[in-house]
Design an enzyme around this catalytic site. Sequence first.
Site, PDB file in Angstrom:
ATOM      1  N   GLN A  71      11.547  11.588   7.640  1.00 31.77           N
ATOM      2  CA  GLN A  71      11.489  10.977   8.882  1.00 31.77           C
ATOM      3  C   GLN A  71      11.993  11.835   9.821  1.00 31.77           C
ATOM      4  O   GLN A  71      12.572  12.861   9.765  1.00 31.77           O
ATOM      5  CB  GLN A  71      12.662   9.624   8.921  1.00 31.77           C
ATOM      6  CG  GLN A  71      12.164   8.565   7.925  1.00 31.77           C
ATOM      7  CD  GLN A  71      10.775   7.802   8.277  1.00 31.77           C
ATOM      8  OE1 GLN A  71      10.407   7.934   9.582  1.00 31.77           O
ATOM      9  NE2 GLN A  71      10.156   7.114   7.546  1.00 31.77           N
ATOM     10  N   TYR A 120       5.016   3.644  -2.206  1.00 30.58           N
ATOM     11  CA  TYR A 120       5.020   4.985  -1.279  1.00 30.58           C
ATOM     12  C   TYR A 120       6.560   5.392  -1.031  1.00 30.58           C
ATOM     13  O   TYR A 120       6.810   5.694   0.111  1.00 30.58           O
ATOM     14  CB  TYR A 120       4.233   4.783   0.098  1.00 30.58           C
ATOM     15  CG  TYR A 120       2.908   4.072  -0.226  1.00 30.58           C
ATOM     16  CD1 TYR A 120       1.826   4.908  -0.378  1.00 30.58           C
ATOM     17  CD2 TYR A 120       2.511   2.723  -0.039  1.00 30.58           C
ATOM     18  CE1 TYR A 120       0.613   4.645  -0.477  1.00 30.58           C
ATOM     19  CE2 TYR A 120       1.311   2.290  -0.127  1.00 30.58           C
ATOM     20  CZ  TYR A 120       0.357   2.942  -0.227  1.00 30.58           C
ATOM     21  OH  TYR A 120      -0.807   2.505  -0.525  1.00 30.58           O
ATOM     22  N   GLU A 154       5.056   6.443  -6.552  1.00 25.28           N
ATOM     23  CA  GLU A 154       4.728   7.349  -5.273  1.00 25.28           C
ATOM     24  C   GLU A 154       3.424   8.144  -5.957  1.00 25.28           C
ATOM     25  O   GLU A 154       3.554   8.333  -7.168  1.00 25.28           O
ATOM     26  CB  GLU A 154       5.746   8.185  -5.177  1.00 25.28           C
ATOM     27  CG  GLU A 154       5.695   9.378  -4.267  1.00 25.28           C
ATOM     28  CD  GLU A 154       4.775   9.344  -3.057  1.00 25.28           C
ATOM     29  OE1 GLU A 154       3.844  10.080  -2.739  1.00 25.28           O
ATOM     30  OE2 GLU A 154       5.237   8.460  -2.251  1.00 25.28           O
ATOM     31  N   ASP A 197       6.059   1.258   2.685  1.00 27.18           N
ATOM     32  CA  ASP A 197       6.295   2.339   3.544  1.00 27.18           C
ATOM     33  C   ASP A 197       4.601   2.981   3.688  1.00 27.18           C
ATOM     34  O   ASP A 197       4.959   4.166   3.059  1.00 27.18           O
ATOM     35  CB  ASP A 197       7.446   3.117   3.624  1.00 27.18           C
ATOM     36  CG  ASP A 197       7.482   4.256   4.936  1.00 27.18           C
ATOM     37  OD1 ASP A 197       6.627   4.066   5.597  1.00 27.18           O
ATOM     38  OD2 ASP A 197       8.439   4.933   4.685  1.00 27.18           O
ATOM     39  N   CYS A 241       4.241   2.919  10.823  1.00 29.17           N
ATOM     40  CA  CYS A 241       4.180   3.631  11.695  1.00 29.17           C
ATOM     41  C   CYS A 241       3.118   3.605  12.562  1.00 29.17           C
ATOM     42  O   CYS A 241       2.505   4.686  13.516  1.00 29.17           O
ATOM     43  CB  CYS A 241       4.208   5.286  11.121  1.00 29.17           C
ATOM     44  SG  CYS A 241       3.018   5.706   9.845  1.00 29.17           S
TER      45      CYS A 241
END
Length: 448
Positions: free
Chosen positions: A284, A315, A335, A379, A405
């Site tokens: 982040q 993710y 992932e 995410d 995002c």
Amino acid sequence: MRRKAERGRRPARSRQSADATGAEASPSQLFDVTGLGGSGDGLARPVDPSDGGDLVFIPFTAPGDRVLARRTGHDRAVAEQIIVPGSERVEPPCSLFGQCGGCALQHLSTTWTLDWKKDRLLTGLRKAGVSDIPFVRTTQTGPYTRRRAELALRRKQGTIIIGLHQRGGDPVDLTECHLLHPALTALLPPLRELLAKTALLKREGDLLINLLDSGPDLLFSSDANPGTADRSRFATFAVQHAIPRIAWRRAGTIDVPEILTQIAPTRIRFGDTDVEPPPGAFLQASRDGEIAIQAAVIEALPRIPGKKARVIELYAGCGTLTFPLAEHIRVEAFEGHAAAVRSLQQASAGKRIAVTLRDLNRQPVEARELGSALAVIIDPPHSGAGMQMTQILDGKPGVLIYVSCNPKILFRDTVSLLAKGYRLDSIALIDQFLWSAEIETVCRFSRK
């Protein structure tokens, strides 16, 4: 609030009679700026109706501005002079603003931009069909806190440029930055000196810097291979500037990075766990932003019915959310990046975490498995979850905690979720991309 700009001062752009191609430029016109578009450019109309009433986008203008501008396309223009500044216009803190492509909104107060982002979010959710908007909790990070930077490298006339690209143009040398953590900005001058002496960079490349808890972590991508002398220089540089690791890979490839030098372990802490991330790992943008996202996700968890309850995290990266979640509940983390999975597996030993390497865009976790989890946390990348979202919609988990995002993808997926009987329970807006139009959100969706 910063001191407001004086009338007629910004932006200091010269008027030209011809464009870069040599063609005759459009004549200058007066425009009134009425709002901002999604990328942060001003939305404006000509003051004189005879000049046409179509909206145009003018970068670096503020609502309420009256500007003298020149059209550069059907719906684009470039400001030449601020005739009357809007009430929210402030003096940009950085002398590179308007040249460097890192910031789009330094000419507006941060209080105003946070409200603007909130309004964009709520408007988009209403258009997606959300009729009952919950309270929006907002967090805004401060300047000098960004710990991750992707910078362009350019060798030009014997000098090294390290910076960010201007819009549609060459990189601008980053001689100052009000976004980056000072520890990263301080590295740039010695890095220029180092790269000038190496054969690593013929013409251009990139540098990704992550500020870990153990110190700066550098990943170069360049158009030339490092030689023996280069490796020695990088090792000396790492010792001099307390850089635990420097890695490299050929520009334009996704090869596993080669470690040029490593003088100490790399480490970043997520929750109560130290993780050794791979070179170029996703983080982040700021520590404060990360903490706000983690807190919003934990708060969105449903009541945990017992020790056997589990959540599925999609993710998962290196564990930004995984380890804080595991302090409360069992986590099945998925992932697709192999190096990130190795880091996650090494750090999760003995914890309530099961880690699976899986390309979720090609082989998504199936609906039946998702539907049996207490909650699903996702995410996704900026482009969205693709096939994985289809499986979520089919599996209908009771709670979906969605970290986004990209508002456009969030709004699109919200339409689909509402159609499947979900409702929006909570929203957290995290403004960790200060002075940009980017928005990070954590939304909790649930269905009976």
